[in-house]
Design a protein around this motif. Structure first.
Motif, PDB file in Angstrom:
ATOM      1  N   THR A  41     -18.343   5.407   9.138  1.00  0.00           N
ATOM      2  CA  THR A  41     -18.077   4.899  10.479  1.00  0.00           C
ATOM      3  C   THR A  41     -19.230   5.165  11.428  1.00  0.00           C
ATOM      4  OG1 THR A  41     -17.014   6.979  11.136  1.00  0.00           O
ATOM      5  CG2 THR A  41     -15.615   5.263  10.163  1.00  0.00           C
ATOM      6  N   LYS A  56       0.827  -1.208   0.000  1.00  0.00           N
ATOM      7  CA  LYS A  56       0.000   0.000   0.000  1.00  0.00           C
ATOM      8  C   LYS A  56       0.862   1.260   0.000  1.00  0.00           C
ATOM      9  CE  LYS A  56      -0.487   0.723   4.979  1.00  0.00           C
ATOM     10  NZ  LYS A  56      -1.410   0.980   6.094  1.00  0.00           N
ATOM     11  N   SER A  84      -8.839   1.150   3.756  1.00  0.00           N
ATOM     12  CA  SER A  84      -7.923   0.223   4.413  1.00  0.00           C
ATOM     13  C   SER A  84      -7.194  -0.668   3.409  1.00  0.00           C
ATOM     14  CB  SER A  84      -8.698  -0.666   5.392  1.00  0.00           C
ATOM     15  OG  SER A  84      -9.565  -1.520   4.660  1.00  0.00           O
ATOM     16  N   ARG A  85      -6.164  -1.360   3.922  1.00  0.00           N
ATOM     17  CA  ARG A  85      -5.442  -2.319   3.099  1.00  0.00           C
ATOM     18  C   ARG A  85      -6.392  -3.384   2.565  1.00  0.00           C
ATOM     19  NH1 ARG A  85      -2.117  -3.791   6.601  1.00  0.00           N
ATOM     20  NH2 ARG A  85      -0.168  -2.815   5.957  1.00  0.00           N
ATOM     21  N   LYS A  86      -7.359  -3.765   3.384  1.00  0.00           N
ATOM     22  CA  LYS A  86      -8.319  -4.777   2.960  1.00  0.00           C
ATOM     23  C   LYS A  86      -9.109  -4.303   1.744  1.00  0.00           C
ATOM     24  CE  LYS A  86     -12.399  -7.343   4.471  1.00  0.00           C
ATOM     25  NZ  LYS A  86     -13.373  -7.594   5.571  1.00  0.00           N
ATOM     26  N   GLU A  87      -9.533  -3.061   1.754  1.00  0.00           N
ATOM     27  CA  GLU A  87     -10.309  -2.545   0.626  1.00  0.00           C
ATOM     28  C   GLU A  87      -9.461  -2.502  -0.650  1.00  0.00           C
ATOM     29  OE1 GLU A  87     -13.382  -2.278   0.888  1.00  0.00           O
ATOM     30  OE2 GLU A  87     -13.637  -2.224   3.038  1.00  0.00           O
TER      31      GLU A  87
END
Length: 561
Positions: A452, A236, A294-297
């Protein structure tokens, strides 16, 4: 420092790394390492950076059988023989990449090629890895000998932690990374993106250069600082720094004439000479100030782009992949096959540059036009259903041109029965082309803090949402759309998350993110817009308008013939 200077030309190195006192790197906690890397803790001492690299790379989880220094000593003579190392041919998988010299001496320059050939021997599954020469050249500055450098690079290549992406090693991974970068630019660097669209016929081709900016054009002191953080935080970091480079390029060059015939060449030149305008500290500061998901996204978006490429037959098995003549997957709208009564080829290319990159691989296909199919809303649905995504274009009698990119099949409207219900995802957007160009995205894109919240943000919903409610959500949007912006990945009520497009037998409603919404009546002759002008001063089009022409476009896959 003596043990790490074998391959270094100290006349080219930053003198500050020779004069700083040696420090120790004793911490092991991720957050502390992350902070030290970003601050450049080991960047001012050559020996300390070498030890930090060795420690970080030694902790990379690898495959059980990973080539080490002893393997290199066993195979190098057999592979290289007595040939002059400076003239050794490179394997095809580096794609004729430049082999940077950075601050290497003559022995180091020759060692890069020897190590590349030995890696090719030990990693036959690598089919495309243009960043490899730069990684080897950089690590040689901080290695005791060739064998140690070889072992470190092998550990990076053999990383088996699925959550820790490091270097692309296939054409599929590389191309999907380029597509992901284009998606990120489209969302988070809109000013720079507008410049790219204005000066390039194929903006996707510009973004395909992003790894070359980092591993090919950045000066040694910059790429080393980036690599410091990359070894701690992963892939990332590369996206962030490339986005920062593009932001700085736009800031410095906006309004100035191009220095060459190619925007790609201009960006490369800017990155090579970045020291004239931006320090390494400022570059990293800008990179980590960009608000990303996020890294996940990012991983999910990468997976979606890989899936799109696989479906179009673009895999590492193609013989042309590693060749300089490999198939160019970045396609612009073909002028000879495109005809619209609303937009020009140039305008359609502008729109194409806004859509998710996996669909930009396709060509526009006219599905419905009021000039040919009439103004029946039921006929609009019958011609549009079964296509996902679609592009809606409208030209008013006042010569205004606006439209919408719609991520979801119109057949989803039936899930609510006779009730007008909303569907779609955050990839939808509305736009205006005439009299001025403007794009209005989903509200969550520009205000991620809403993602959020635990309750529905009523005051930020689209105009349509204040009077109409949603009871339906697409069954599994991840199958059709990038999960990067799918409703199920946000901590939002489905009612708000899916509120973008709705249709019934009486009307169509398309709600935009910045308070822009489009309403079309049943006979497709009239429409109106609603806008709150919270973030933009210009409305989509007239508050009430008469339609001159309406077109719906689909996306035709041309990659599989």
């Amino acid at each position: 420092m003596d043990e790490y200077n074998r391959f270094v030309d100290w006349d080219k190195m930053d003198v500050t790394v020779q004069s700083q006192d040696a420090k120790e790197l004793t911490c092991t906690e991720f957050q502390e390492l992350k902070q030290l890397a970003r601050q450049g803790y080991w960047s001012k001492n050559h020996s300390l950076r070498a030890k930090a690299y060795h420690k970080l790379i030694s902790n990379i989880p690898c495959r059980t059988v990973t080539p080490d220094a002893n393997v290199y000593r066993d195979i190098v003579v057999k592979i290289v023989g007595k040939r002059n190392s400076s003239s050794l041919p490179l394997p095809e998988f580096v794609d004729n990449s430049l082999v940077p010299t950075y601050c290497l001496n003559a022995e180091g320059i020759g060692a890069v090629r020897k190590i590349i050939l030995c890696i090719a021997n030990q990693f036959p599954d690598i089919s495309f890895c243009p960043a490899l020469p730069s990684v080897i050249a950089l690590l040689l500055h901080y290695s005791k000998d060739e064998a140690e450098c070889f072992e470190q690079v092998c550990r990076i290549l053999a990383c088996n932690d699925p959550s820790k992406r490091l270097i692309d090693q296939t054409f599929l991974a590389f191309e999907s990374s380029c597509m992901t970068f284009g998606d990120l630019v489209n969302k988070y660097c809109q000013a720079a993106h507008k410049l790219m669209v204005a000066v390039s016929e194929d903006v996707l081709e510009v973004y395909s250069d992003w790894q070359r900016w980092l591993f090919g054009e950045l000066p040694m002191v910059y790429v080393a600082r980036v690599f410091d953080v990359f070894l701690v935080e992963g892939y990332k970091v590369l996206y962030r720094v490339a986005l920062a480079l593009l932001k700085f390029f736009h800031k410095v060059r906006a309004g100035q004439p191009m220095e060459s015939d190619s925007i790609q060449q201009d960006i490369r030149a800017f990155v090579r000479d970045i020291a004239k305008s931006v320090s390494p500290e400022r570059l990293l500061e800008k990179a980590f100030a960009i608000r990303l998901f996020s890294r996940k996204e990012i991983q999910l978006l990468q997976m979606a782009n890989e899936k799109a490429l696989q479906q179009k037959g673009i895999t590492v098995k193609q013989k042309s992949v590693a060749s300089p003549k490999r198939q160019n997957v970045h396609l612009a709208v073909h002028a000879e096959n495109f005809k619209s009564e609303i937009v020009s080829v140039k305008e359609m290319r502008d729109i194409w540059s806004w859509i998710p990159e996996r669909f930009a691989l396709c060509q526009p296909l006219l599905l419905f036009t009021t000039l040919e199919h009439g103004c029946s809303l039921s006929r609009f649905y019958s011609h549009s259903e079964g296509h996902e995504p679609t592009l809606l274009l409208i030209k008013t009698t006042a010569k205004e041109v606006c439209g919408a990119y719609l991520s979801t099949d119109w057949s989803e409207r039936r899930r609510g029965g006779n009730k007008l219900s909303f569907f779609g995802t955050g990839e939808c957007f509305v736009f205006r082309l005439q009299p001025e160009v403007e794009r209005y995205e989903w509200v969550i894109i520009k205000h991620p803090e809403l993602a959020t919240t635990g309750s529905e943000p009523e005051n930020h919903a689209s105009p349509a949402s204040s009077t109409l409610c949603s009871s339906s959500v697409p069954s599994d949007p991840s199958d059709r759309l990038s999960p990067f912006l799918s409703a199920r990945h946000f901590n939002l009520p489905s009612k708000t998350a899916s509120m973008f497009m709705a249709g019934s037998s009486e009307c169509i409603i398309i709600g935009g993110g910045d308070g822009q919404a489009l309403y079309l009546d049943a006979d497709l002759n009239h429409g109106r817009t609603s806008h709150c002008n919270t973030f933009n001063n210009q409305p989509l089009c007239s508050e009430s308008f008469q339609i001159s022409v309406l077109e719906v476009w689909g996306f035709r896959d041309t990659m599989n013939g």
